[in-house]
Design an enzyme around this catalytic site. Sequence first.
Site, PDB file in Angstrom:
ATOM      1  N   ARG A 122     -49.588 -26.614  -7.844  1.00 15.91           N
ATOM      2  CA  ARG A 122     -48.090 -27.492  -7.110  1.00 15.91           C
ATOM      3  C   ARG A 122     -47.864 -29.115  -8.095  1.00 15.91           C
ATOM      4  O   ARG A 122     -49.879 -29.641  -8.752  1.00 15.91           O
ATOM      5  CB  ARG A 122     -47.927 -28.264  -5.908  1.00 15.91           C
ATOM      6  CG  ARG A 122     -47.632 -27.364  -5.191  1.00 15.91           C
ATOM      7  CD  ARG A 122     -47.274 -27.797  -3.838  1.00 15.91           C
ATOM      8  NE  ARG A 122     -47.944 -28.966  -2.903  1.00 15.91           N
ATOM      9  CZ  ARG A 122     -47.064 -29.429  -2.588  1.00 15.91           C
ATOM     10  NH1 ARG A 122     -46.295 -29.256  -1.184  1.00 15.91           N
ATOM     11  NH2 ARG A 122     -48.013 -31.133  -1.792  1.00 15.91           N
ATOM     12  N   THR A 127     -43.722 -33.022  -8.946  1.00 16.06           N
ATOM     13  CA  THR A 127     -42.050 -32.435  -8.872  1.00 16.06           C
ATOM     14  C   THR A 127     -42.126 -32.048  -7.554  1.00 16.06           C
ATOM     15  O   THR A 127     -41.570 -31.192  -6.620  1.00 16.06           O
ATOM     16  CB  THR A 127     -41.699 -32.043  -9.854  1.00 16.06           C
ATOM     17  OG1 THR A 127     -42.415 -30.793  -9.853  1.00 16.06           O
ATOM     18  CG2 THR A 127     -41.363 -32.551 -10.912  1.00 16.06           C
ATOM     19  N   ASP A 158     -55.974 -31.153   2.020  1.00 18.14           N
ATOM     20  CA  ASP A 158     -55.070 -29.949   0.764  1.00 18.14           C
ATOM     21  C   ASP A 158     -56.642 -28.817   0.529  1.00 18.14           C
ATOM     22  O   ASP A 158     -58.406 -29.405   0.852  1.00 18.14           O
ATOM     23  CB  ASP A 158     -55.791 -30.758  -0.562  1.00 18.14           C
ATOM     24  CG  ASP A 158     -55.703 -30.420  -1.578  1.00 18.14           C
ATOM     25  OD1 ASP A 158     -54.776 -30.158  -3.097  1.00 18.14           O
ATOM     26  OD2 ASP A 158     -56.308 -28.934  -1.798  1.00 18.14           O
ATOM     27  N   ASP A 207     -58.588 -28.379  -2.209  1.00 20.28           N
ATOM     28  CA  ASP A 207     -60.153 -29.579  -2.158  1.00 20.28           C
ATOM     29  C   ASP A 207     -61.230 -29.042  -0.742  1.00 20.28           C
ATOM     30  O   ASP A 207     -62.076 -29.284  -1.000  1.00 20.28           O
ATOM     31  CB  ASP A 207     -59.172 -30.599  -1.907  1.00 20.28           C
ATOM     32  CG  ASP A 207     -59.359 -30.946  -3.613  1.00 20.28           C
ATOM     33  OD1 ASP A 207     -59.082 -30.638  -5.087  1.00 20.28           O
ATOM     34  OD2 ASP A 207     -58.102 -32.308  -3.450  1.00 20.28           O
TER      35      ASP A 207
HETATM   36  C1  PRP Z   1     -51.386 -25.184  -2.693  1.00 13.82           C
HETATM   37  C2  PRP Z   1     -51.643 -24.758  -1.057  1.00 13.82           C
HETATM   38  C3  PRP Z   1     -50.029 -23.777  -1.710  1.00 13.82           C
HETATM   39  C4  PRP Z   1     -49.996 -24.472  -2.165  1.00 13.82           C
HETATM   40  C5  PRP Z   1     -48.226 -24.672  -0.811  1.00 13.82           C
HETATM   41  O1  PRP Z   1     -51.818 -25.788  -3.763  1.00 13.82           O
HETATM   42  O2  PRP Z   1     -52.689 -23.286  -1.069  1.00 13.82           O
HETATM   43  O3  PRP Z   1     -50.608 -23.213  -2.842  1.00 13.82           O
HETATM   44  O4  PRP Z   1     -50.442 -25.921  -2.045  1.00 13.82           O
HETATM   45  O5  PRP Z   1     -47.283 -25.690  -1.499  1.00 13.82           O
HETATM   46  P1  PRP Z   1     -45.778 -25.184  -1.864  1.00 13.82           P
HETATM   47  O6  PRP Z   1     -45.538 -24.497  -0.030  1.00 13.82           O
HETATM   48  O7  PRP Z   1     -45.042 -26.795  -1.397  1.00 13.82           O
HETATM   49  O8  PRP Z   1     -46.092 -24.871  -2.678  1.00 13.82           O
HETATM   50  P2  PRP Z   1     -51.845 -26.611  -4.532  1.00 13.82           P
HETATM   51  O9  PRP Z   1     -50.777 -26.092  -5.382  1.00 13.82           O
HETATM   52  O10 PRP Z   1     -52.658 -27.104  -4.480  1.00 13.82           O
HETATM   53  O11 PRP Z   1     -53.171 -25.364  -5.750  1.00 13.82           O
HETATM   54  P3  PRP Z   1     -54.380 -25.121  -5.291  1.00 13.82           P
HETATM   55  O12 PRP Z   1     -54.488 -24.270  -4.074  1.00 13.82           O
HETATM   56  O13 PRP Z   1     -54.991 -24.627  -6.722  1.00 13.82           O
HETATM   57  O14 PRP Z   1     -55.291 -26.918  -5.037  1.00 13.82           O
HETATM   58  N1  URA Z   2     -50.946 -28.095   0.330  1.00 11.95           N
HETATM   59  C1  URA Z   2     -51.861 -28.474   0.722  1.00 11.95           C
HETATM   60  O1  URA Z   2     -53.479 -27.915   0.187  1.00 11.95           O
HETATM   61  N2  URA Z   2     -51.433 -28.812   2.176  1.00 11.95           N
HETATM   62  C2  URA Z   2     -50.725 -29.012   1.851  1.00 11.95           C
HETATM   63  O2  URA Z   2     -50.195 -30.089   2.767  1.00 11.95           O
HETATM   64  C3  URA Z   2     -49.320 -29.081   1.179  1.00 11.95           C
HETATM   65  C4  URA Z   2     -49.709 -28.407   0.510  1.00 11.95           C
END
Ligand code: PRP
Ligand code: URA
Length: 209
Positions: free
Chosen positions: A104, A108, A200, A203
């Site tokens: 994400r 944005t 997160d 993380d």
């Molecule tokens: C997180 C999560 C989803 C997304 C959800 O991933 O694991 O993929 O955010 O958010 P959305 O519904 O608003 O799209 P992130 O983008 O943080 O990436 P990561 O898994 O690499 O930490």
């Molecule tokens: N991605 C995450 O990991 N946590 C949230 O709450 C939203 C997006």
Amino acid sequence: MANVHIMDHPLVHHKLAVLRNKDTSVKEFRELVSEIAGLMCYEATRNLPTVEVDVETPVGMAKCRTLAGKKLAIVPILRAGLGMVDALVDLIPSAKIGHIGLYRDPETHKPVEYYCKLPEDIGNRVVFVVDPMLATGGSAVAAIDFLKQHGCKNIVMMNIIGCPEGIEAVQKAHPDVEMYLAACDERLNEHAYIVPGLGDAGDRIFGTK
Ligand code: PRP
Ligand code: URA
């Protein structure tokens, strides 16, 4: 919504309570993501077709049911989705695995694609898309868009924690997709994080913050 299934099971509630706790260690967080994914898999595979087979036991013949040969695939949305894969593979060892890399954009909140590798015959498989979090729904919608571009017609979405905004976004874009969640939380905050959520997920699984 007919296609949205939210789990209500004491084991899932208990594990979610520990998962959400900000003081839960990375090790325990990882284990819990996997354990909850396993319990969710039990529900999400409930409608897989079966066929009757005759099995000879040491005592006699038993009428049994086995999976009807439908091919399955598991597709984690990277990174956090990786935390759910092993639990599903343990239960469905013959499933193939595809990967869709999305992150994400912090400004944005829109998903950015950085990787996509799917089994060649993905279009003929029942696909279980896994990601612990469903926030705006942008990542889930983009992943399902890719899968449909590759011919997938039978897609099941599995998220541990979602919220009304994310569920609505997926159902609006892809009303045919069955959705399984362990919990549906209240709302998103101004950073598009789920409240109360768990923070997160990536993380916390990988210990990167
Ligand atoms: C997180 C999560 C989803 C997304 C959800 O991933 O694991 O993929 O955010 O958010 P959305 O519904 O608003 O799209 P992130 O983008 O943080 O990436 P990561 O898994 O690499 O930490
Ligand atoms: N991605 C995450 O990991 N946590 C949230 O709450 C939203 C997006």
